[in-house]
Design a protein around this motif. Structure first.
Motif, mmCIF file in Angstrom:
data_model
loop_
_atom_site.group_PDB
_atom_site.id
_atom_site.type_symbol
_atom_site.label_atom_id
_atom_site.label_comp_id
_atom_site.label_asym_id
_atom_site.label_seq_id
_atom_site.Cartn_x
_atom_site.Cartn_y
_atom_site.Cartn_z
ATOM 1 N N TYR A 179 -4.202 2.676 -1.938
ATOM 2 C CA TYR A 179 -3.509 3.930 -2.240
ATOM 3 C C TYR A 179 -2.372 3.719 -3.232
ATOM 4 O O TYR A 179 -1.203 3.986 -2.972
ATOM 5 C CB TYR A 179 -3.013 4.591 -0.953
ATOM 6 N N ASN A 180 -2.740 3.197 -4.400
ATOM 7 C CA ASN A 180 -1.853 3.091 -5.543
ATOM 8 C C ASN A 180 -2.609 3.587 -6.774
ATOM 9 O O ASN A 180 -3.612 4.297 -6.642
ATOM 10 C CB ASN A 180 -1.383 1.634 -5.723
ATOM 11 N N ASN A 181 -2.142 3.225 -7.959
ATOM 12 C CA ASN A 181 -2.816 3.601 -9.210
ATOM 13 C C ASN A 181 -3.201 2.357 -10.003
ATOM 14 O O ASN A 181 -3.116 2.336 -11.235
ATOM 15 C CB ASN A 181 -1.893 4.492 -10.055
ATOM 16 N N LEU A 182 -3.626 1.330 -9.302
ATOM 17 C CA LEU A 182 -3.948 0.070 -9.949
ATOM 18 C C LEU A 182 -5.249 0.181 -10.743
ATOM 19 O O LEU A 182 -6.110 1.009 -10.444
ATOM 20 C CB LEU A 182 -4.060 -1.040 -8.900
ATOM 21 N N SER A 183 -5.388 -0.686 -11.726
ATOM 22 C CA SER A 183 -6.580 -0.675 -12.569
ATOM 23 C C SER A 183 -7.006 -2.105 -12.844
ATOM 24 O O SER A 183 -6.324 -3.065 -12.476
ATOM 25 C CB SER A 183 -6.285 0.057 -13.886
ATOM 26 N N SER A 236 0.819 -1.213 0.000
ATOM 27 C CA SER A 236 0.000 0.000 0.000
ATOM 28 C C SER A 236 0.855 1.265 0.000
ATOM 29 O O SER A 236 2.043 1.243 0.323
ATOM 30 C CB SER A 236 -0.927 0.006 1.220
ATOM 31 N N HIS A 237 0.199 2.394 -0.376
ATOM 32 C CA HIS A 237 0.823 3.719 -0.334
ATOM 33 C C HIS A 237 2.104 3.769 -1.169
ATOM 34 O O HIS A 237 3.169 4.146 -0.694
ATOM 35 C CB HIS A 237 1.097 4.133 1.112
ATOM 36 N N GLY A 265 -1.233 -0.720 -13.222
ATOM 37 C CA GLY A 265 -1.556 -1.970 -13.889
ATOM 38 C C GLY A 265 -2.505 -2.817 -13.057
ATOM 39 O O GLY A 265 -2.977 -2.406 -11.991
ATOM 40 N N PRO A 266 -2.819 -4.024 -13.504
ATOM 41 C CA PRO A 266 -3.773 -4.879 -12.799
ATOM 42 C C PRO A 266 -3.129 -5.634 -11.640
ATOM 43 O O PRO A 266 -1.900 -5.692 -11.525
ATOM 44 C CB PRO A 266 -4.221 -5.850 -13.897
ATOM 45 N N ILE A 267 -3.981 -6.204 -10.804
ATOM 46 C CA ILE A 267 -3.522 -7.124 -9.777
ATOM 47 C C ILE A 267 -3.306 -8.477 -10.456
ATOM 48 O O ILE A 267 -4.237 -9.041 -11.031
ATOM 49 C CB ILE A 267 -4.544 -7.259 -8.640
ATOM 50 N N THR A 286 -8.612 4.348 -8.132
ATOM 51 C CA THR A 286 -9.844 4.783 -8.789
ATOM 52 C C THR A 286 -10.216 3.944 -10.000
ATOM 53 O O THR A 286 -11.388 3.896 -10.381
ATOM 54 C CB THR A 286 -9.708 6.257 -9.219
ATOM 55 N N ASN A 287 -9.255 3.273 -10.623
ATOM 56 C CA ASN A 287 -9.548 2.467 -11.805
ATOM 57 C C ASN A 287 -9.574 0.970 -11.513
ATOM 58 O O ASN A 287 -9.495 0.150 -12.425
ATOM 59 C CB ASN A 287 -8.515 2.746 -12.904
#
Length: 540
Positions: free
Chosen positions: A451-455, A426-427, A432-434, A476-477
């Motif tokens: 709290y990352n930029n994952l999608s 986190s943070h 990208g995806p999980i 958010t994505n």
């Protein structure tokens, strides 16, 4: 408690009743037991007080072990009248008041005194300086107060454990005459001042724990000491470490967390035998040196809450955490009691080595080799991509990379960390995806990529399906898969369906494609063979 054993003069010499469920008390005892040399009531439920005239009842006692019971009241002064006492263990009871001063000074043959974990108080050592105890002294877990004496003589004392008391004042061991000392534990007190360079004179010292006090200043350079276990955590020490203090080639466990130590980490390459390395909560800076990867015995690495920067060396993935699984490494810390006391000769019980995992702080002693293996690099300034090689650590149980600046994808190789129980990414600034490979982590109990930029879609199978949305916050994505295998936005239900929702299910995609093809050919057939369709085509 079978007190009928003491109802008459008997020739009984040794009484072993330990590890049972006996109740009652030692009273009444009506006859002197002139032949009795050993009383072992360890780990029962015996209550009451020790007989006031205990020296008259058992005048020839060599060993008295009433530990781990429910005894209460004061320790009788008459104990000092048992001249041949060699082993006295009153620990883990509810004794209160003060330990009679004569217990520390009047026992010429007392090898081991243990009164740990009671409610005892008063001045440490009863205000005495010259101790007659020859090997072990355990006063930990009580309420003893006062300063540690400056002029302390303990003959051949090998163990002094005073941790978890109310000791205060400055730590000054400049006049201590204890050349045989192997273990010194003063942790969890209120001791102030600096660590006196005279500590280097304890050349046989193997364990030093002065953690959780109020010590300040630098750490003296004691290159002649061959310490195996060193715990200085929870003080205000402030050395700038550019070279190793102590002879750290012998260290098995080093814990200097939560101080003000500074410098880089190049010196850790000398820790050839280290198993536990805890440097968190200091001011170390620079990069995580690749020299760390050469320490192949490591089980726990805590570099969290420092100022480390740069990228993470990929060679860290070489840690397989298959180190010592037995207790043989601890045999270096022995008390070496006389042969007659060998049943009581156990290695010193380690205390106070802590590691944060699963969001909580856990304290490990001898068990940390078999109970925990982990890396905590959280709350630094590390950046770059997470090396995919970290997925090679198939035996790691805890990995914390949170509160850094890592970018790029979560490595798919993390699915190979078969024994991992806690994974915190986190943070950061991951994108990208999980990876679906993470559903293979069957032992995972705590997981966070918040709290990352994952999608993309949140996998809902395996252990990943058991975690709440708090594990995925502020991406958010990143969307949640619904019961119909649809991937819908988890944070904004009014938002339009995205690509993940439309094509998240490959079967749905195939059905839609087949429907399009059938519709196309149906239109062509209608146009060419149906009379109405043919007329329409001619008109066009």
């Amino acid at each position: 408690m079978p007190n009928w054993l003491f109802t008459k003069e008997a020739t009984l010499q040794e009484l072993y009743l330990g590890n049972n469920s006996l109740t009652g008390s030692l009273d009444p005892i009506w006859h002197t037991q002139s032949f009795l040399q050993v009383i072992n009531l360890h780990m029962n439920h015996v209550t009451g007080q020790l007989p006031v005239n205990i020296s008259l009842m058992f005048p020839r006692l060599l060993i008295l072990d009433v530990s781990s019971n429910n005894f209460f009241g004061h320790i009788p002064t008459s104990l000092c009248g048992i001249n041949f006492m060699t082993f006295l263990d009153l620990s883990n009871n509810n004794f209160s008041g003060e330990v009679p001063a004569c217990v520390f000074t009047n026992y010429p043959m007392l090898v081991s005194l243990k009164v740990s974990n009671n409610k005892l108080g008063g001045l440490i050592f009863g205000g005495m300086n010259n101790l007659s105890i020859t090997s072990e002294l355990y006063l930990d877990g009580n309420k003893f107060e006062g300063t540690v004496p400056r002029d302390l003589s303990g003959g051949t004392l090998m163990v002094i454990d005073l941790h978890d008391n109310e000791l205060s004042g400055k730590l000054d061991m400049s006049l201590w005459n204890m050349s045989s000392l192997k273990v010194l534990n003063l942790a969890c007190n209120h001791i102030t001042g600096k660590i006196h360079p005279q500590i280097c004179s304890f050349t046989r010292l193997e364990l030093l724990d002065i953690s959780s006090n109020n010590l300040t200043g630098s750490v003296p350079n004691c290159s002649c000491m061959l310490l195996h276990f060193l715990n200085l955590s929870g003080n205000s020490l402030s050395s700038h470490i550019s070279y190793p203090f102590f002879n750290i080639s012998s260290l098995i466990a080093l814990d200097i967390r939560n101080n003000q130590f500074a410098g880089n980490l190049h010196w850790i390459c000398y820790l050839d035998n280290i198993r536990l390395l805890s440097l968190g909560g200091n001011k170390f800076e620079g990069q995580v040196t690749p020299n760390l990867c050469e320490l192949l015995h490591l089980r726990i690495i805590d570099l969290s809450h420092n100022k480390l920067s740069g990228s993470l060396p990929s060679c860290i993935g070489n840690f397989f955490f298959k180190g010592d699984r037995g207790d043989q490494i601890f045999q270096v810390v022995l008390t070496s009691l006389p042969y007659s006391l060998k049943p009581y000769d156990n290695p010193y019980g380690l205390r106070g080595f802590s590691f944060t995992t699963k969001g909580n702080m856990y304290t490990y002693g001898r068990s940390f080799f078999v109970s925990m293996s982990g890396i905590d690099l959280s709350a630094n300034m590390l950046h770059g991509e997470i090396p995919w090689e970290l997925g090679n650590m198939s035996h790691i149980k805890s990995l914390n990379l949170s509160y850094n600046f890592f970018v790029g994808p979560i490595p798919e190789t993390f699915g190979g960390m078969e024994e991992i129980e806690s994974l915190d990414l986190s943070h950061n600034e991951l994108s990208g995806p999980i990876p679906w490979q993470l559903v293979r982590l069957c032992s995972l109990g705590v997981f966070s990529v918040a709290y990352n930029n994952l999608s993309g879609c949140i996998p809902n199978s395996g252990q990943l399906g058991s975690f709440g949305m708090e594990s995925y916050l502020a991406n958010t994505n990143l969307h949640q898969i619904t019961q119909g295998n649809m991937c819908t936005p988890s944070l904004d239900p009014i938002a339009e369906e995205d690509v993940c929702e439309m094509f998240g299910d490959p079967i749905l995609y195939m059905v839609m494609a087949a429907g399009f093809i059938l519709a196309f050919w149906a239109t062509v057939a209608f146009s060419l063979f149906h009379p109405y369709g043919t007329s329409v085509m001619f008109k066009l």
